[in-house]
Design a protein around this motif. Structure first.
Motif, PDB file in Angstrom:
ATOM      1  N   ALA A  54       8.832  -6.705   5.980  1.00  0.00           N
ATOM      2  CA  ALA A  54       8.388  -5.615   6.853  1.00  0.00           C
ATOM      3  C   ALA A  54       7.281  -4.841   6.153  1.00  0.00           C
ATOM      4  N   LYS A  55       6.181  -4.674   6.845  1.00  0.00           N
ATOM      5  CA  LYS A  55       5.080  -3.849   6.360  1.00  0.00           C
ATOM      6  C   LYS A  55       4.946  -2.673   7.310  1.00  0.00           C
ATOM      7  N   GLU A  56       5.000  -1.475   6.731  1.00  0.00           N
ATOM      8  CA  GLU A  56       4.969  -0.256   7.529  1.00  0.00           C
ATOM      9  C   GLU A  56       3.752   0.567   7.150  1.00  0.00           C
ATOM     10  N   GLY A  57       3.132   1.156   8.137  1.00  0.00           N
ATOM     11  CA  GLY A  57       1.977   2.020   7.900  1.00  0.00           C
ATOM     12  C   GLY A  57       2.152   3.341   8.635  1.00  0.00           C
ATOM     13  N   LEU A  58       1.623   4.394   8.062  1.00  0.00           N
ATOM     14  CA  LEU A  58       1.676   5.723   8.666  1.00  0.00           C
ATOM     15  C   LEU A  58       0.320   6.376   8.479  1.00  0.00           C
ATOM     16  N   THR A  59      -0.272   6.783   9.590  1.00  0.00           N
ATOM     17  CA  THR A  59      -1.535   7.515   9.546  1.00  0.00           C
ATOM     18  C   THR A  59      -1.351   8.800  10.323  1.00  0.00           C
ATOM     19  N   ILE A  60      -1.539   9.923   9.634  1.00  0.00           N
ATOM     20  CA  ILE A  60      -1.388  11.232  10.254  1.00  0.00           C
ATOM     21  C   ILE A  60      -2.778  11.815  10.491  1.00  0.00           C
ATOM     22  N   SER A  61      -3.083  12.057  11.752  1.00  0.00           N
ATOM     23  CA  SER A  61      -4.324  12.726  12.143  1.00  0.00           C
ATOM     24  C   SER A  61      -3.906  13.880  13.044  1.00  0.00           C
ATOM     25  N   GLU A  62      -3.792  15.068  12.437  1.00  0.00           N
ATOM     26  CA  GLU A  62      -3.239  16.210  13.165  1.00  0.00           C
ATOM     27  C   GLU A  62      -3.921  16.389  14.500  1.00  0.00           C
ATOM     28  N   PRO A  63      -3.191  16.601  15.561  1.00  0.00           N
ATOM     29  CA  PRO A  63      -1.769  16.921  15.684  1.00  0.00           C
ATOM     30  C   PRO A  63      -0.892  15.708  16.023  1.00  0.00           C
ATOM     31  N   SER A  64      -1.363  14.505  15.736  1.00  0.00           N
ATOM     32  CA  SER A  64      -0.567  13.324  16.050  1.00  0.00           C
ATOM     33  C   SER A  64      -0.559  12.364  14.865  1.00  0.00           C
ATOM     34  N   ALA A  65       0.225  11.302  15.009  1.00  0.00           N
ATOM     35  CA  ALA A  65       0.314  10.290  13.961  1.00  0.00           C
ATOM     36  C   ALA A  65       0.738   8.976  14.596  1.00  0.00           C
ATOM     37  N   VAL A  66       0.543   7.895  13.849  1.00  0.00           N
ATOM     38  CA  VAL A  66       0.935   6.567  14.311  1.00  0.00           C
ATOM     39  C   VAL A  66       1.698   5.868  13.192  1.00  0.00           C
ATOM     40  N   ILE A  67       2.860   5.332  13.547  1.00  0.00           N
ATOM     41  CA  ILE A  67       3.620   4.483  12.633  1.00  0.00           C
ATOM     42  C   ILE A  67       3.452   3.058  13.140  1.00  0.00           C
ATOM     43  N   SER A  68       2.933   2.191  12.304  1.00  0.00           N
ATOM     44  CA  SER A  68       2.786   0.791  12.697  1.00  0.00           C
ATOM     45  C   SER A  68       3.698  -0.058  11.831  1.00  0.00           C
ATOM     46  N   LEU A  69       4.263  -1.080  12.439  1.00  0.00           N
ATOM     47  CA  LEU A  69       5.236  -1.915  11.753  1.00  0.00           C
ATOM     48  C   LEU A  69       4.941  -3.375  12.052  1.00  0.00           C
ATOM     49  N   LEU A  70       4.933  -4.184  11.017  1.00  0.00           N
ATOM     50  CA  LEU A  70       4.785  -5.633  11.152  1.00  0.00           C
ATOM     51  C   LEU A  70       6.012  -6.262  10.504  1.00  0.00           C
ATOM     52  N   GLU A  71       6.769  -7.007  11.297  1.00  0.00           N
ATOM     53  CA  GLU A  71       7.939  -7.711  10.782  1.00  0.00           C
ATOM     54  C   GLU A  71       7.661  -9.203  10.854  1.00  0.00           C
ATOM     55  N   ARG A  72       7.998  -9.882   9.784  1.00  0.00           N
ATOM     56  CA  ARG A  72       7.778 -11.330   9.730  1.00  0.00           C
ATOM     57  C   ARG A  72       9.036 -11.993   9.182  1.00  0.00           C
ATOM     58  N   MET A  73       9.542 -12.954   9.938  1.00  0.00           N
ATOM     59  CA  MET A  73      10.699 -13.730   9.499  1.00  0.00           C
ATOM     60  C   MET A  73      10.425 -15.192   9.832  1.00  0.00           C
ATOM     61  N   GLY A  74      10.261 -15.988   8.787  1.00  0.00           N
ATOM     62  CA  GLY A  74       9.917 -17.396   8.995  1.00  0.00           C
ATOM     63  C   GLY A  74       8.566 -17.496   9.671  1.00  0.00           C
ATOM     64  N   ASP A  75       8.531 -18.190  10.808  1.00  0.00           N
ATOM     65  CA  ASP A  75       7.280 -18.337  11.561  1.00  0.00           C
ATOM     66  C   ASP A  75       7.120 -17.280  12.640  1.00  0.00           C
ATOM     67  N   SER A  76       8.134 -16.448  12.824  1.00  0.00           N
ATOM     68  CA  SER A  76       8.098 -15.435  13.873  1.00  0.00           C
ATOM     69  C   SER A  76       7.542 -14.125  13.337  1.00  0.00           C
ATOM     70  N   GLU A  77       6.901 -13.401  14.238  1.00  0.00           N
ATOM     71  CA  GLU A  77       6.251 -12.154  13.855  1.00  0.00           C
ATOM     72  C   GLU A  77       6.398 -11.159  14.996  1.00  0.00           C
ATOM     73  N   ARG A  78       6.561  -9.887  14.659  1.00  0.00           N
ATOM     74  CA  ARG A  78       6.687  -8.832  15.664  1.00  0.00           C
ATOM     75  C   ARG A  78       5.905  -7.613  15.193  1.00  0.00           C
ATOM     76  N   HIS A  79       5.069  -7.091  16.068  1.00  0.00           N
ATOM     77  CA  HIS A  79       4.287  -5.884  15.791  1.00  0.00           C
ATOM     78  C   HIS A  79       4.826  -4.751  16.648  1.00  0.00           C
TER      79      HIS A  79
END
Length: 158
Positions: A54-79
């Protein structure tokens, strides 16, 4: 008698000046993050014979933010991307509200019944949820916080 009264007044004035200085100092402390700075972390979850990266990212740009997540298991991937708004921020705490959730697929990469801990942490990422992040001071540029609702500690590097 008059000397004691004068002495008490002087100490009250000194104490009020000291309290005012402490209040100003605590108000002017910098935010625990750098605005528009992307923070990243990586984790490996061992699930029997499989490993989910799992790779997680957080970018805060006031007054909001974005959490992005990339999960990889075997050949499968989910964003997944979670849009959040900052409800309240201080040096010691951030309260955020989940505003938007987008995922590349609705299907999970793992068997939810055998990995309830990961499912539990996702249940808080629902529209309208308010999460409290207790900020942990560090002597580096890393952003470390404790998610009170999830009982999780996260540290992310810029």
């Amino acid at each position: 008698m008059n000397t004691n009264r004068t002495l008490c007044i002087h100490w009250a004035i000194i104490a009020s000046i000291l309290l005012a200085c402490l209040a100003i100092f605590s108000i002017t402390l910098p935010r625990p993050y750098i605005n528009s700075q992307p923070y990243r972390s990586e984790a490996n979850h061992y699930m029997g014979h499989d490993i989910m990266v799992a790779k997680e990212g957080l970018t805060i740009s006031e007054p909001s933010a974005v959490i992005s997540l990339l999960e990889r298991m075997g050949d499968s991937e989910r964003h997944a991307a979670v849009g959040i708004s900052l409800v309240d921020t201080s040096r010691w705490q951030m309260k955020v509200k989940v505003e938007d959730i987008q995922a590349s697929t609705r299907e999970e990469l793992f068997d939810v019944s055998h990995n309830a801990e990961l499912l539990f942490s996702r249940q808080y990422f629902r529209l309208g949820s308010i999460l409290t992040l207790a900020v942990i001071p560090t002597d580096t540029d890393a952003l470390c916080y404790y998610l009170l609702e999830l009982d999780r500690l996260r540290c992310m590097n810029p």
